[in-house]
Design a protein around this motif. Sequence first.
Motif, PDB file in Angstrom:
ATOM      1  N   ALA A 109       0.822  -1.208   0.000  1.00  6.73           N
ATOM      2  CA  ALA A 109       0.000   0.000   0.000  1.00  6.73           C
ATOM      3  C   ALA A 109       0.857   1.261   0.000  1.00  6.73           C
ATOM      4  N   ARG A 110       1.930   1.254   0.789  1.00  7.87           N
ATOM      5  CA  ARG A 110       2.729   2.473   0.952  1.00  7.87           C
ATOM      6  C   ARG A 110       3.672   2.736  -0.225  1.00  7.87           C
ATOM      7  N   PHE A 111       4.241   1.681  -0.798  1.00  2.45           N
ATOM      8  CA  PHE A 111       5.288   1.884  -1.803  1.00  2.45           C
ATOM      9  C   PHE A 111       4.962   1.278  -3.170  1.00  2.45           C
ATOM     10  N   VAL A 112       4.441   0.051  -3.186  1.00  2.00           N
ATOM     11  CA  VAL A 112       4.197  -0.600  -4.479  1.00  2.00           C
ATOM     12  C   VAL A 112       3.028   0.053  -5.209  1.00  2.00           C
ATOM     13  N   THR A 113       1.962   0.369  -4.473  1.00  2.00           N
ATOM     14  CA  THR A 113       0.781   0.956  -5.120  1.00  2.00           C
ATOM     15  C   THR A 113       1.095   2.263  -5.843  1.00  2.00           C
ATOM     16  N   PRO A 114       1.712   3.252  -5.190  1.00  2.00           N
ATOM     17  CA  PRO A 114       2.005   4.488  -5.942  1.00  2.00           C
ATOM     18  C   PRO A 114       2.941   4.266  -7.122  1.00  2.00           C
ATOM     19  N   GLU A 231      -4.164  -0.178  13.742  1.00  2.00           N
ATOM     20  CA  GLU A 231      -5.380   0.362  14.345  1.00  2.00           C
ATOM     21  C   GLU A 231      -5.544  -0.136  15.782  1.00  2.00           C
ATOM     22  N   ALA A 232      -5.177  -1.397  16.021  1.00  2.00           N
ATOM     23  CA  ALA A 232      -5.287  -1.951  17.368  1.00  2.00           C
ATOM     24  C   ALA A 232      -4.357  -1.213  18.335  1.00  2.00           C
ATOM     25  N   VAL A 233      -3.154  -0.900  17.870  1.00  2.63           N
ATOM     26  CA  VAL A 233      -2.221  -0.147  18.723  1.00  2.63           C
ATOM     27  C   VAL A 233      -2.777   1.243  18.989  1.00  2.63           C
ATOM     28  N   HIS A 234      -3.310   1.898  17.969  1.00  4.13           N
ATOM     29  CA  HIS A 234      -3.939   3.212  18.151  1.00  4.13           C
ATOM     30  C   HIS A 234      -5.072   3.136  19.176  1.00  4.13           C
ATOM     31  N   ALA A 235      -5.836   2.021  19.121  1.00  8.70           N
ATOM     32  CA  ALA A 235      -6.995   1.887  20.000  1.00  8.70           C
ATOM     33  C   ALA A 235      -6.628   1.472  21.419  1.00  8.70           C
ATOM     34  N   GLY A 236      -5.347   1.185  21.666  1.00 14.42           N
ATOM     35  CA  GLY A 236      -4.915   0.859  23.022  1.00 14.42           C
ATOM     36  C   GLY A 236      -4.890  -0.610  23.350  1.00 14.42           C
ATOM     37  N   ALA A 237      -4.824  -1.487  22.337  1.00 15.37           N
ATOM     38  CA  ALA A 237      -4.827  -2.930  22.596  1.00 15.37           C
ATOM     39  C   ALA A 237      -3.522  -3.415  23.207  1.00 15.37           C
ATOM     40  N   GLY A 238      -2.439  -2.692  22.999  1.00 16.18           N
ATOM     41  CA  GLY A 238      -1.159  -3.118  23.539  1.00 16.18           C
ATOM     42  C   GLY A 238      -0.006  -2.501  22.791  1.00 16.18           C
ATOM     43  N   ILE A 239       1.178  -3.015  23.074  1.00 16.97           N
ATOM     44  CA  ILE A 239       2.398  -2.572  22.400  1.00 16.97           C
ATOM     45  C   ILE A 239       2.529  -3.370  21.103  1.00 16.97           C
ATOM     46  N   GLY A 240       2.799  -2.678  20.006  1.00 17.27           N
ATOM     47  CA  GLY A 240       2.875  -3.344  18.712  1.00 17.27           C
ATOM     48  C   GLY A 240       4.271  -3.355  18.127  1.00 17.27           C
ATOM     49  N   LEU A 241       4.609  -4.453  17.462  1.00 11.18           N
ATOM     50  CA  LEU A 241       5.864  -4.549  16.715  1.00 11.18           C
ATOM     51  C   LEU A 241       5.528  -4.211  15.268  1.00 11.18           C
ATOM     52  N   LEU A 242       5.779  -2.956  14.872  1.00 11.61           N
ATOM     53  CA  LEU A 242       5.283  -2.430  13.609  1.00 11.61           C
ATOM     54  C   LEU A 242       6.416  -1.955  12.708  1.00 11.61           C
ATOM     55  N   PRO A 243       6.232  -2.030  11.392  1.00  3.44           N
ATOM     56  CA  PRO A 243       7.197  -1.402  10.485  1.00  3.44           C
ATOM     57  C   PRO A 243       7.213   0.107  10.725  1.00  3.44           C
ATOM     58  N   SER A 244       8.382   0.680  10.828  1.00  4.91           N
ATOM     59  CA  SER A 244       8.463   2.112  11.108  1.00  4.91           C
ATOM     60  C   SER A 244       7.842   2.944   9.995  1.00  4.91           C
ATOM     61  N   PHE A 245       7.817   2.405   8.743  1.00  5.80           N
ATOM     62  CA  PHE A 245       7.214   3.188   7.660  1.00  5.80           C
ATOM     63  C   PHE A 245       5.693   3.253   7.779  1.00  5.80           C
ATOM     64  N   MET A 246       5.118   2.407   8.659  1.00  2.58           N
ATOM     65  CA  MET A 246       3.687   2.470   8.910  1.00  2.58           C
ATOM     66  C   MET A 246       3.343   3.480  10.003  1.00  2.58           C
ATOM     67  N   VAL A 247       4.374   4.071  10.596  1.00  2.00           N
ATOM     68  CA  VAL A 247       4.173   5.064  11.659  1.00  2.00           C
ATOM     69  C   VAL A 247       4.856   6.351  11.207  1.00  2.00           C
ATOM     70  N   PRO A 248       4.193   7.162  10.399  1.00  4.61           N
ATOM     71  CA  PRO A 248       4.831   8.345   9.826  1.00  4.61           C
ATOM     72  C   PRO A 248       5.103   9.420  10.866  1.00  4.61           C
ATOM     73  N   ALA A 249       5.962  10.344  10.526  1.00  6.65           N
ATOM     74  CA  ALA A 249       6.258  11.474  11.403  1.00  6.65           C
ATOM     75  C   ALA A 249       4.960  12.204  11.729  1.00  6.65           C
ATOM     76  N   GLY A 250       4.795  12.561  12.994  1.00  2.82           N
ATOM     77  CA  GLY A 250       3.576  13.230  13.418  1.00  2.82           C
ATOM     78  C   GLY A 250       2.491  12.285  13.882  1.00  2.82           C
ATOM     79  N   SER A 251       2.746  10.960  13.807  1.00  2.68           N
ATOM     80  CA  SER A 251       1.766   9.991  14.273  1.00  2.68           C
ATOM     81  C   SER A 251       1.579  10.115  15.777  1.00  2.68           C
ATOM     82  N   ALA A 252       0.380   9.782  16.247  1.00  2.97           N
ATOM     83  CA  ALA A 252       0.103   9.827  17.686  1.00  2.97           C
ATOM     84  C   ALA A 252       0.764   8.681  18.439  1.00  2.97           C
TER      85      ALA A 252
END
Length: 301
Positions: A109-114, A231-252
């Motif tokens: 979604a982030r890189f291949v699609t564009p 979305e689960a991490v945003h909603a407070g489900a827990g600590i997530g192991l996420l790709p950093s490119f999925m958490v852009p600058a300015g993310s909450a």
Amino acid sequence: MVDVRRLPSADDLLVLLTVARLGRFNAVAEALGTTHTTISRRILALDRQLGGRTLERTPQGWELTALGADAVTAAEAIEQSLGDLEARRSRSDALTGMLRISTPDGFGARFVTPALVRVQQENPRLDVEMLSATRKASQNRSGVDLEVVVGRTETATAEPIFLTNYFLRLYAGPAYAERRGLPERLEDIRHHSFVSYVESALQVQELGHRSSQLPLPVSSFQSTSIFAQVEAVHAGAGIGLLPSFMVPAGSALLPVLHDGFHRQLPIWAVARPESLRSAAVQVAVAAIRREIGERADELAA
């Protein structure tokens, strides 16, 4: 003068070329807008014209015989000639046909699609199918022209092209941090809830919690979709192991143990040699590399 009645059908040769690239009759039928039975019949007709088998079934799927490889070389020449003719007729070098790519959903979604949208805008008669799949390179014929895969590539039948490395890091939502606090050491993870992939469905083990060497959490929220995990991490489900490119600058989302833990994984483009000779595949790989190069800072965090 050549007796054209004794020459193999150009249409059947192009069908064989598509089989060589996609590997599965069903995928070929979808790409060509026909049926599995028709594809099988066309290959059998070509075998009769050439006086031998062009394909043989192996544990890895359909593979070309020596005769089939020679026939594919002829088919590629026909494809190139037809492409040149179409380019002269339309006075453009636009690509046509169908391009099928599988890719992890987040990176896709982030890189291949564009990248593929850009390719299609430059080639408006090119159709694109993008399948979401988080897996390693397929050992069997995958039914796509190009696979974008995560982790080590271990296949003797396809050629890997390195695209980039990216980082997996730990993140938490503000509400979770306020409610549970954040770990100060890796060992403290055992006292928290965790968001990650469904381990039992995971083909790339490096993406899972079990292979991360992190302590087992109190509870977990698991999903096969990286978007659901974010979305689960945003909603407070827990600590997530996420790709950093999925958490852009300015993310909450808040970084957790940013200097104390991360994982780095490679991403590759993988295709059979006959697919890599396709102009559409070559253009797609170049476009994905260009997209990565222009946004390298998003992958280096």
